[in-house]
Scaffold this motif. Sequence first.
Motif, PDB file in Angstrom:
ATOM      1  N   ARG A 128      -2.619   2.428  -9.998  1.00  0.00           N
ATOM      2  CA  ARG A 128      -2.716   3.872  -9.917  1.00  0.00           C
ATOM      3  C   ARG A 128      -2.428   4.399  -8.509  1.00  0.00           C
ATOM      4  N   GLN A 129      -2.562   3.551  -7.523  1.00  0.00           N
ATOM      5  CA  GLN A 129      -2.296   3.963  -6.141  1.00  0.00           C
ATOM      6  C   GLN A 129      -1.335   2.974  -5.504  1.00  0.00           C
ATOM      7  N   ILE A 130      -0.315   3.515  -4.886  1.00  0.00           N
ATOM      8  CA  ILE A 130       0.685   2.683  -4.208  1.00  0.00           C
ATOM      9  C   ILE A 130       0.945   3.278  -2.831  1.00  0.00           C
ATOM     10  N   ASN A 131       0.652   2.519  -1.822  1.00  0.00           N
ATOM     11  CA  ASN A 131       0.956   2.892  -0.449  1.00  0.00           C
ATOM     12  C   ASN A 131       2.059   1.969   0.062  1.00  0.00           C
ATOM     13  N   ILE A 132       3.158   2.538   0.567  1.00  0.00           N
ATOM     14  CA  ILE A 132       4.266   1.695   1.014  1.00  0.00           C
ATOM     15  C   ILE A 132       4.697   2.082   2.431  1.00  0.00           C
TER      16      ILE A 132
END
Length: 1017
Positions: free
Chosen positions: A91-95
């Motif tokens: 649900r959360q993607i930090n790139i």
Amino acid sequence: MKIKNTIVILLLTFFSPLIAASQEKGVHGQVKSSKGETIPNITVKLKGTNTLTRTDMDGKFNLNVAAAQNGILIFSGVSWTTQEVAVNGKRQINIVLQESTSELDGVVVIGYGTKLRKDLTGAVASIPPKAIKEMPVVSAEQALQGRLSGVQVIQTNSAPGGAISIRIRGGNSALGGNEPLYVIDGFPVYSNVGTNDGKTQAQNPLASINPNDIASMEVLKDASATAIYGARGANGVVIITTNRGKAGKAKLNFESNFGIQTIRHKIPMLNGKEYMYIANTRAKNLGTSLPYPDASLWTSNNDWQDLIMRDAPFNNYSLSASGGNENNQYNISGNWADQSGIVRNSGFKRGAIRINLDNKINAKLKLSTSITASKTDNQQARTSLDIYGGIVYVGLVAPPIAPIYKEDGSYYKLGNIPTADPAWDNPIALLKGYQYNVGVNRFLGNSNLTYSIIDGLSLSVRVGIDNQDVRTDRYVGRDVIGSPGSASIANSNAVSYLNENILNYATQFGDKHKFDVTTGFTFQEDIGLSVLASSQNFDTDIYGTNNLGAGSVSGSPTSGKSKNTLLSFLGRANYSYDSKYYLTVSARSDGSSRFGFGNKWGFFPSAALAWRLSAEDFLKEVSWVSDFKLRASVGKTGNQEIGNYNSLARLSSIRTIFGADQSSVIGYAMTNMPNSQLKWETTTQYDAGIELSLFNSRLSILVDYYVKHTNDLLANIPVPLSTGFGGLLVNSGSIRNKGFEFSADATVIKKDDFKWDVRANFSKNVGKVHEVALSSGQFFGGNIFSPIDASVNIIKEGYPLSSFYGYVTDGLWDANQATGSIMPNAKAGDQRYKDLNGDGRITADDRMVLGQPDPKMLYGLSSTLAYKNFEFNFLLYGAYGAKVFNANKFSIGDAFARGANQMKEVLDFWTPENLDAKYPRPSNVNPLVSDRFFEDASFLRLRNVQLNYNFPEKTFGINWLSSLSIYVSAQNLLTWTKYSGFDPEVSSTGGSDLRKGIDVGAYPAAKTFSAGLRFGL
């Protein structure tokens, strides 16, 4: 009602967990750079769909789509490497995105849109803003020189603010325009190259733009790229995009540079004693009395080049502010430039303000506005084709023994010198007595309103205006020969109105099919107004042009108005399959008021194919191939630059004496023969290209081969004298250009502390006239003024456009050959010419083509070396195969036939003791236009060199100072050439393609040294 409400509440209660669950299936997160900074405006797209969003000011995004849970997200943005991430139920993607080191990921501005470079099917070359900043120039077109293959930039007037001429893949026209179309922030602008007569002005279209404001410059070269501009695309298109604001913290940037300009090369001339020696030798050869029997009577020994030229300062200041939030961004800049000319009493000043605004009115509506307001003042020295009046020419021919002033303080007249031409001016009198100032107030502005109709479909409406008010003041003082004191003021107004309505639709079918289409309707109208007033016979020079009433003789006032309109329908479709196969089809239908009744509309289609081999399975595993693309295109473009009203019969007023009382009356007469069949010059172009990127984009190679064929050339054919006209303008003739272009970009070394980049380009163009309208297969380009009084350019079938034409020298006559020769009046030591047709005489039939004014090859090499905080870059630029007609030599290299001062090398003249001399004996024999005046203009130039130091962050402990750098640079520092004149890049005839490659007292090129400071807050 209570029962309904109860049911709704029960349903919401029952389904709310399911609704919440579906919403939770969306994805949110944050995007940062490798330095930990958040990145706004990154596009986050669900692969295989049209669903997307963008990151906010804090780099955060939220994609509330249930399908995203099992999909793939594509993160992309300008200057950032595209990255794909599989969600896999998260649900959360930090790139973290990496800055793009590959041009393939860069966005390129094309006609009415943008494309990723890797998706281009046409030949488009780009100048990055960093390359522009590497060369501190006052006008942006100078940054194009040597940077791009197939693009020739000629400073037709080297004076500050002088006009430029650009040829993209050679010239296409003889009588029509050959300049490219400029598109400045979406507004099409054409360079008006004409005469300074109050009706047209030779203007530099980029003189009002601060180079520091430019974000990118794209040059569209092939038909696939230019056909979308239809009737204005035949000569190529230069698209200029200026800096726009970005969401984030407000930024303030300042730059200042200042420097000095010096003459690049002086022509070695005779001193006083040498001048009198040759004059006396001439008299002996002619059997006349010596003009200078006592040389001690003439004590002056002036170097007129030093007296009319100077070391000239310049300074340039720029200040910009940018920033904004997610909905509103701004970029505001101001500029002041002041450049003195190396010829005294010449210079250029510019003050400019630019405002770029981007506003997101709501989720569907966006407004972008670009405004430039500028004022330029150009003080010009007289360098006209009338070489008896040009200051540079006069400074060369003036005898060194002539004093500047007489004992009473008045100017000394050169006619008092025994061997001087009475028509020549005292150089200082001409320099100070001739005042020519051109002031331009320009407002260029447009707004583009974009409405997102549905996902992928948008409508853009652009309205704009380009208004230029030009005032030209000219005053010729009473100390100038032949002038009773004359003044003129010319005011002109040129305004262009623009309306563009563009519909764009982009969609994707599955994961492999991408399609976008652009269509629209445009309208542009140009209106020109002019008025000219003049007066002469002034009692004093005090007023200049500020009191025309002080002249006792008033000239007849003149005024004029012209208008032309262009209506257009355009369309382009792009299709790609699996990022492997690309197809682009475009077309434009233009209707122009300039053409005849039956030919007002023209249709200009194009098609292009591209194949990215690197996306194929057989190359995917080849790690050292980053990208490999083949492309081909074909299309037609037009040229509407034929001037206004040439298809119509025009009347002109004339004043005549009529009746028994001999009164002055006004009458009207036709000035041209009409031609209702007049139509476009049409260029068909074929292009094939290879784009190759290797070793993780460390090496990029671009190769193009093209063929351009232009038909229906404008031609002025002779008509019987009984018609009362000199000629009729028709469409007849053709020109073909074909060429090869190569460019390479390499990152040789890439380490944390040391980087080395190299760029190289090479281009070869072969242009030939295939057919002309005359049965003779040739015509001449027009005479050059006295003392030559001849044409040196010829338009001849089978040869390059405006080739050089003249006699062929055959050494010098000796005593035995002169008697009874094919030149019966020749004497020993005179110039000998070849009898090419063998008729025993030297006649006009013994002339031949002697070369071409356009270079056969252009090349450039630039490099940047960065070590820690130091950065060093240079640019080499060269041309090969062109010649220049050195018309100056007709006077300063003619062995004294006219009494002018001579080049130092003329001392090597023929005598009975010097039989192998380079120059003929001093005599009164005027030379013919021959190969000894056509010089090799090949050159290699160190166009720019710069050393820059970037101070580390927080060097001075100032938190609000984000960047600081200083630099020193030099332009035109070294030039290797055989040309004996001031500069091999010369064009005294401006942008003309009939008379070109001619050096007649042209403004000399300058060598520049400068230093600068940049800082950001």
